[in-house]
Design a protein around this motif. Sequence first.
Motif, short mmCIF file in Angstrom:
data_model
loop_
_atom_site.label_atom_id
_atom_site.label_comp_id
_atom_site.label_asym_id
_atom_site.label_seq_id
_atom_site.Cartn_x
_atom_site.Cartn_y
_atom_site.Cartn_z
N HIS A 4 -1.48 -14.97 15.50
CA HIS A 4 -1.19 -15.83 14.35
C HIS A 4 -1.56 -15.15 13.04
N HIS A 5 -0.84 -15.52 11.99
CA HIS A 5 -1.13 -15.05 10.64
C HIS A 5 -1.58 -16.25 9.81
N VAL A 6 -2.80 -16.17 9.30
CA VAL A 6 -3.36 -17.25 8.49
C VAL A 6 -3.43 -16.79 7.04
N GLN A 7 -2.92 -17.63 6.16
CA GLN A 7 -3.05 -17.38 4.73
C GLN A 7 -3.98 -18.44 4.16
N LEU A 8 -4.90 -18.01 3.33
CA LEU A 8 -5.75 -18.94 2.60
C LEU A 8 -5.33 -18.86 1.15
N ARG A 53 -4.09 -27.66 -5.92
CA ARG A 53 -4.38 -28.14 -4.56
C ARG A 53 -4.82 -26.97 -3.68
N VAL A 54 -5.93 -26.34 -4.06
CA VAL A 54 -6.48 -25.24 -3.28
C VAL A 54 -7.93 -25.55 -2.95
N PRO A 55 -8.48 -25.03 -1.89
CA PRO A 55 -7.88 -24.10 -0.95
C PRO A 55 -6.93 -24.79 0.03
N VAL A 56 -5.91 -24.04 0.44
CA VAL A 56 -4.95 -24.50 1.44
C VAL A 56 -4.87 -23.44 2.52
N VAL A 57 -4.95 -23.87 3.78
CA VAL A 57 -4.80 -22.98 4.92
C VAL A 57 -3.37 -23.11 5.45
N VAL A 58 -2.71 -21.97 5.56
CA VAL A 58 -1.34 -21.91 6.05
C VAL A 58 -1.34 -21.03 7.30
N ILE A 59 -0.81 -21.57 8.40
CA ILE A 59 -0.74 -20.81 9.66
C ILE A 59 0.72 -20.54 9.96
N ASP A 60 1.07 -19.27 10.04
CA ASP A 60 2.44 -18.85 10.36
C ASP A 60 3.48 -19.57 9.50
N GLY A 61 3.16 -19.71 8.21
CA GLY A 61 4.11 -20.29 7.27
C GLY A 61 4.08 -21.81 7.16
N GLU A 62 3.25 -22.48 7.97
CA GLU A 62 3.18 -23.94 7.96
C GLU A 62 1.81 -24.37 7.43
N GLU A 63 1.80 -25.30 6.47
CA GLU A 63 0.53 -25.77 5.94
C GLU A 63 -0.26 -26.47 7.04
N PHE A 64 -1.52 -26.07 7.17
CA PHE A 64 -2.39 -26.62 8.20
C PHE A 64 -3.43 -27.58 7.61
N ALA A 65 -4.07 -27.18 6.52
CA ALA A 65 -5.12 -28.01 5.93
C ALA A 65 -5.24 -27.74 4.45
N CYS A 66 -5.72 -28.76 3.76
CA CYS A 66 -5.91 -28.67 2.32
C CYS A 66 -7.32 -29.15 2.00
#
Length: 80
Positions: A4-8, A53-66
């Motif tokens: 998986h690729h996680v973006q913060l 609206r940060v921080p936001v966690v995005v997993i594989d292009g889909e928002e996971f948590a804010c």
Amino acid sequence: MQRHHVQLMVRATCGSCARVEAQIRPVIQERGATLEICDVDSNAEWAAEFGDRVPVVVIDGEEFACWEVDNEELGHALLF
């Protein structure tokens, strides 16, 4: 197993962003995922989408948590 690729999504002036990064980094490493820290102010599209609206966690292009992240839920999401 898929890696998986996680973006913060963060902002330099966001104290919560640094806290969430420190919180989730061990979970991401444990699951063998990659972590990319993305400053929303460096990209007009990100700035428009995420605004303050940060921080936001995005997993594989889909928002996971804010704002707040549950490490147990994050770990589970990175299993599949």
